[in-house]
Design a protein around this motif. Structure first.
Motif, PDB file in Angstrom:
ATOM      1  N   LEU A 153       9.453   8.189   6.968  1.00  0.00           N
ATOM      2  CA  LEU A 153       9.560   7.894   5.545  1.00  0.00           C
ATOM      3  C   LEU A 153       8.283   7.217   5.044  1.00  0.00           C
ATOM      4  O   LEU A 153       7.523   6.646   5.829  1.00  0.00           O
ATOM      5  N   HIS A 154       8.064   7.272   3.736  1.00  0.00           N
ATOM      6  CA  HIS A 154       6.924   6.587   3.119  1.00  0.00           C
ATOM      7  C   HIS A 154       7.417   5.334   2.386  1.00  0.00           C
ATOM      8  O   HIS A 154       8.529   5.325   1.878  1.00  0.00           O
ATOM      9  N   SER A 155       6.573   4.315   2.330  1.00  0.00           N
ATOM     10  CA  SER A 155       6.961   3.091   1.632  1.00  0.00           C
ATOM     11  C   SER A 155       5.737   2.390   1.063  1.00  0.00           C
ATOM     12  O   SER A 155       4.623   2.593   1.543  1.00  0.00           O
ATOM     13  N   GLU A 179       9.749  13.284  -1.676  1.00  0.00           N
ATOM     14  CA  GLU A 179      10.256  12.554  -2.844  1.00  0.00           C
ATOM     15  C   GLU A 179       9.426  11.312  -3.148  1.00  0.00           C
ATOM     16  O   GLU A 179       9.795  10.496  -3.989  1.00  0.00           O
ATOM     17  N   CYS A 180       8.298  11.141  -2.426  1.00  0.00           N
ATOM     18  CA  CYS A 180       7.524   9.905  -2.541  1.00  0.00           C
ATOM     19  C   CYS A 180       6.708   9.872  -3.839  1.00  0.00           C
ATOM     20  O   CYS A 180       5.872  10.742  -4.067  1.00  0.00           O
ATOM     21  N   PRO A 181       6.937   8.858  -4.686  1.00  0.00           N
ATOM     22  CA  PRO A 181       6.199   8.795  -5.958  1.00  0.00           C
ATOM     23  C   PRO A 181       4.697   8.569  -5.760  1.00  0.00           C
ATOM     24  O   PRO A 181       3.895   9.019  -6.583  1.00  0.00           O
ATOM     25  N   MET A 182       4.315   7.891  -4.664  1.00  0.00           N
ATOM     26  CA  MET A 182       2.885   7.639  -4.429  1.00  0.00           C
ATOM     27  C   MET A 182       2.173   8.924  -4.019  1.00  0.00           C
ATOM     28  O   MET A 182       1.046   9.170  -4.419  1.00  0.00           O
ATOM     29  N   CYS A 183       2.858   9.748  -3.225  1.00  0.00           N
ATOM     30  CA  CYS A 183       2.302  11.067  -2.865  1.00  0.00           C
ATOM     31  C   CYS A 183       2.124  11.893  -4.131  1.00  0.00           C
ATOM     32  O   CYS A 183       1.111  12.565  -4.309  1.00  0.00           O
ATOM     33  N   ARG A 184       3.102  11.809  -5.007  1.00  0.00           N
ATOM     34  CA  ARG A 184       3.069  12.578  -6.252  1.00  0.00           C
ATOM     35  C   ARG A 184       1.847  12.186  -7.089  1.00  0.00           C
ATOM     36  O   ARG A 184       1.294  13.001  -7.797  1.00  0.00           O
ATOM     37  N   GLY A 226       0.840  -1.195   0.000  1.00  0.00           N
ATOM     38  CA  GLY A 226       0.000   0.000   0.000  1.00  0.00           C
ATOM     39  C   GLY A 226       0.876   1.246   0.000  1.00  0.00           C
ATOM     40  O   GLY A 226       1.928   1.261  -0.633  1.00  0.00           O
ATOM     41  N   HIS A 227       0.455   2.267   0.734  1.00  0.00           N
ATOM     42  CA  HIS A 227       1.194   3.530   0.824  1.00  0.00           C
ATOM     43  C   HIS A 227       1.253   3.882   2.306  1.00  0.00           C
ATOM     44  O   HIS A 227       0.254   4.283   2.887  1.00  0.00           O
ATOM     45  N   PHE A 228       2.419   3.645   2.902  1.00  0.00           N
ATOM     46  CA  PHE A 228       2.510   3.686   4.354  1.00  0.00           C
ATOM     47  C   PHE A 228       3.439   4.780   4.870  1.00  0.00           C
ATOM     48  O   PHE A 228       4.466   5.069   4.258  1.00  0.00           O
ATOM     49  N   THR A 253      -2.591   9.326  -0.234  1.00  0.00           N
ATOM     50  CA  THR A 253      -2.158   9.747   1.094  1.00  0.00           C
ATOM     51  C   THR A 253      -1.583   8.553   1.852  1.00  0.00           C
ATOM     52  O   THR A 253      -2.188   7.481   1.884  1.00  0.00           O
ATOM     53  N   ALA A 254      -0.437   8.766   2.468  1.00  0.00           N
ATOM     54  CA  ALA A 254       0.196   7.680   3.239  1.00  0.00           C
ATOM     55  C   ALA A 254      -0.581   7.441   4.517  1.00  0.00           C
ATOM     56  O   ALA A 254      -0.994   8.383   5.194  1.00  0.00           O
ATOM     57  N   ILE A 255      -0.804   6.180   4.836  1.00  0.00           N
ATOM     58  CA  ILE A 255      -1.502   5.865   6.081  1.00  0.00           C
ATOM     59  C   ILE A 255      -0.533   5.236   7.064  1.00  0.00           C
ATOM     60  O   ILE A 255       0.432   4.572   6.687  1.00  0.00           O
TER      61      ILE A 255
HETATM   62 ZN    ZN Z   1       4.000   9.057   0.162  1.00  0.00          ZN
END
Ligand code: ZN
Length: 193
Positions: free
Chosen positions: A27-29, A176-181, A19-21, A185-187
């Motif tokens: 950090l996001h992953s 720099e998170c590609p998913m945020c881009r 997912g997007h964590f 939204t990171a959970i």
């Molecule tokens: Zn992110």
């Protein structure tokens, strides 16, 4: 026990999430290891932590361990089970007003040799904070350990460090998170009720 064996245990327990964590490190992953789902089985926790304890014991550069210490909450069970395998005490630190501290009457005697453990190491930030607590109490961090190292072995704590499984999982700074881009939204894992 190989990295594959460890990951199989995580997959069997649906503890390897996609997912997007938002990680504790900030950090996001796209991957998250929910260790609690593995550690909820005491026999599995005991076995994994005994493996980690054996790796630590086999490392002559670490030497004698007087106690195992971990950051709450994530590291508590790991510290307890590794300490059981080593036959020593298990302590944990807690965050008080953002600062890691030793509470509940736990004591580290001067020169006691401590093993700092965590469930998962991403940046090593939490382990470093616990190492500072150990130093403040006059103890020595002899080594560090985690069930999983998701930094690909990159984290350097200045002490010998062991993990049962070393993975290279991408983790991004929020900006720099590609998913945020892409607008998602990171959970915070496990925050959903
Ligand atoms: Zn992110």
């Amino acid at each position: 026990m190989t990295t594959e064996d460890v990951l199989n245990i995580f997959e069997e327990n649906e503890a390897l999430l996609k997912g997007h964590f938002l990680l504790t490190s900030g950090l996001h992953s796209n991957r998250y290891l929910q260790c609690a789902l593995v550690l909820q089985h005491p026999a599995v926790a005991e076995k994994l932590c005994a493996e980690l304890a054996a790796k630590v014991e086999a490392d002559a550069s670490i030497g004698r361990i007087d106690l195992v210490i971990a950051p709450a909450l994530g590291g508590v069970i790991v510290a307890h089970e590794v300490a059981r395998a080593l036959g020593v005490r298990a302590l944990f630190t807690e965050r008080q007003e953002k600062t890691m501290t030793l509470r509940r009457g736990f004591q580290i005697k001067p020169r006691e040799r401590c093993l700092v453990v965590e469930d998962v190491v991403t940046t090593g930030g939490s382990t470093r904070e616990v190492m500072e607590v150990v130093a403040q109490h006059g103890g020595l961090t002899a080594g560090a350990g985690s069930l999983i190292d998701r930094s690909g072995g990159a984290v350097d704590l200045g002490v010998p460090r062991h993990a049962l499984a070393v993975l290279e999982v991408p983790a991004y700074k929020p900006e720099e998170c590609p998913m945020c881009r892409e607008g998602s939204t990171a959970i915070k894992p496990g925050s959903r009720q």
